[in-house]
Design a protein around this motif. Structure first.
Motif, mmCIF file in Angstrom:
data_model
loop_
_atom_site.group_PDB
_atom_site.id
_atom_site.type_symbol
_atom_site.label_atom_id
_atom_site.label_comp_id
_atom_site.label_asym_id
_atom_site.label_seq_id
_atom_site.Cartn_x
_atom_site.Cartn_y
_atom_site.Cartn_z
ATOM 1 N N UNK A 102 52.301 -101.718 -20.399
ATOM 2 C CA UNK A 102 51.838 -100.812 -21.840
ATOM 3 C C UNK A 102 51.476 -99.848 -22.336
ATOM 4 N N UNK A 103 49.995 -99.979 -21.349
ATOM 5 C CA UNK A 103 49.833 -98.863 -20.701
ATOM 6 C C UNK A 103 49.093 -98.312 -19.410
ATOM 7 N N UNK A 104 48.698 -97.438 -18.645
ATOM 8 C CA UNK A 104 48.403 -97.056 -17.616
ATOM 9 C C UNK A 104 47.692 -95.878 -18.312
ATOM 10 N N UNK A 105 46.880 -96.269 -17.800
ATOM 11 C CA UNK A 105 44.873 -95.518 -17.276
ATOM 12 C C UNK A 105 45.122 -94.405 -16.151
ATOM 13 N N UNK A 106 44.953 -93.355 -16.202
ATOM 14 C CA UNK A 106 45.422 -92.388 -14.839
ATOM 15 C C UNK A 106 43.592 -91.883 -14.872
ATOM 16 N N UNK A 107 43.136 -91.993 -13.670
ATOM 17 C CA UNK A 107 41.304 -91.288 -13.667
ATOM 18 C C UNK A 107 41.868 -90.370 -13.234
ATOM 19 N N UNK A 108 41.534 -88.845 -13.538
ATOM 20 C CA UNK A 108 41.776 -87.979 -12.537
ATOM 21 C C UNK A 108 40.737 -87.120 -12.096
ATOM 22 N N UNK A 109 39.671 -88.165 -11.458
ATOM 23 C CA UNK A 109 38.865 -87.460 -11.011
ATOM 24 C C UNK A 109 37.448 -87.195 -11.697
ATOM 25 N N UNK A 110 36.772 -87.027 -11.324
ATOM 26 C CA UNK A 110 35.038 -86.246 -11.937
ATOM 27 C C UNK A 110 35.455 -86.077 -13.788
ATOM 28 N N UNK A 111 36.339 -85.543 -13.464
ATOM 29 C CA UNK A 111 36.704 -85.000 -15.226
ATOM 30 C C UNK A 111 37.577 -85.405 -15.705
ATOM 31 N N UNK A 112 37.931 -85.459 -17.064
ATOM 32 C CA UNK A 112 38.905 -85.544 -17.190
ATOM 33 C C UNK A 112 39.670 -84.099 -16.818
ATOM 34 N N UNK A 113 40.987 -84.278 -16.900
ATOM 35 C CA UNK A 113 42.416 -83.187 -16.478
ATOM 36 C C UNK A 113 43.522 -83.322 -17.785
ATOM 37 N N UNK A 114 44.279 -82.515 -16.989
ATOM 38 C CA UNK A 114 45.511 -82.604 -18.189
ATOM 39 C C UNK A 114 46.754 -83.166 -16.987
ATOM 40 N N UNK A 115 47.513 -84.232 -17.455
ATOM 41 C CA UNK A 115 48.431 -84.515 -16.449
ATOM 42 C C UNK A 115 49.515 -83.756 -16.037
ATOM 43 N N UNK A 116 50.081 -83.740 -15.609
ATOM 44 C CA UNK A 116 51.677 -82.877 -15.115
ATOM 45 C C UNK A 116 52.834 -83.620 -16.750
ATOM 46 N N UNK A 117 52.849 -82.829 -16.613
ATOM 47 C CA UNK A 117 54.093 -82.915 -18.346
ATOM 48 C C UNK A 117 55.445 -84.153 -17.212
ATOM 49 N N UNK A 118 55.816 -83.826 -16.522
ATOM 50 C CA UNK A 118 56.968 -84.607 -16.041
ATOM 51 C C UNK A 118 56.215 -85.592 -15.504
ATOM 52 N N UNK A 119 54.954 -86.179 -14.995
ATOM 53 C CA UNK A 119 54.191 -87.562 -14.477
ATOM 54 C C UNK A 119 54.737 -87.784 -15.878
#
Length: 117
Positions: A60-77
């Protein structure tokens, strides 16, 4: 005080992480990783969308860890995952690991994709 035993079923919790690696269910994996009820495996990073799309229907939900700090995901993803019917929550990898473990212990239909710290 009441203690409850946590049952993760077939999915494995995040046991730890460090520079460049994660330990999930006792297994050390170097580099980016995906953890889901279907198993744990290496991941190609934010450009590697296919393994995440393969989780549609079981997550239902995917948590995406972006490394040390939160970052915006690519819009296409984000657009592709949402079009497949999955919620997407970006956060720092440490926060994603903690959140994943808590919701996994509640039996939620979740997955985790993380970039190393």
């Amino acid at each position: 005080m009441r203690l409850n035993e946590i049952d993760f079923n077939d999915a494995k919790p995040v046991d730890g992480y460090g520079p460049g690696f994660f330990r999930i269910g006792g297994q050390v994996i170097e580099g980016p990783v995906i953890a889901a009820p279907s198993g744990t495996r290496r991941w190609g990073g934010l450009d590697d969308v296919r393994p995440l799309l393969d989780l549609a229907g079981q997550t239902d939900v995917i948590f995406i860890g972006t490394g040390v700090e939160i970052a915006h995901l690519p819009d296409a993803l984000r657009d592709q995952l949402e079009a497949a019917g999955m919620g997407v929550e970006p956060m720092s990898s440490p926060a994603a690991a903690r959140t994943y473990n808590v919701l996994l212990s509640e039996g939620r239909r979740i997955a985790l994709a993380m970039l190393p710290i």
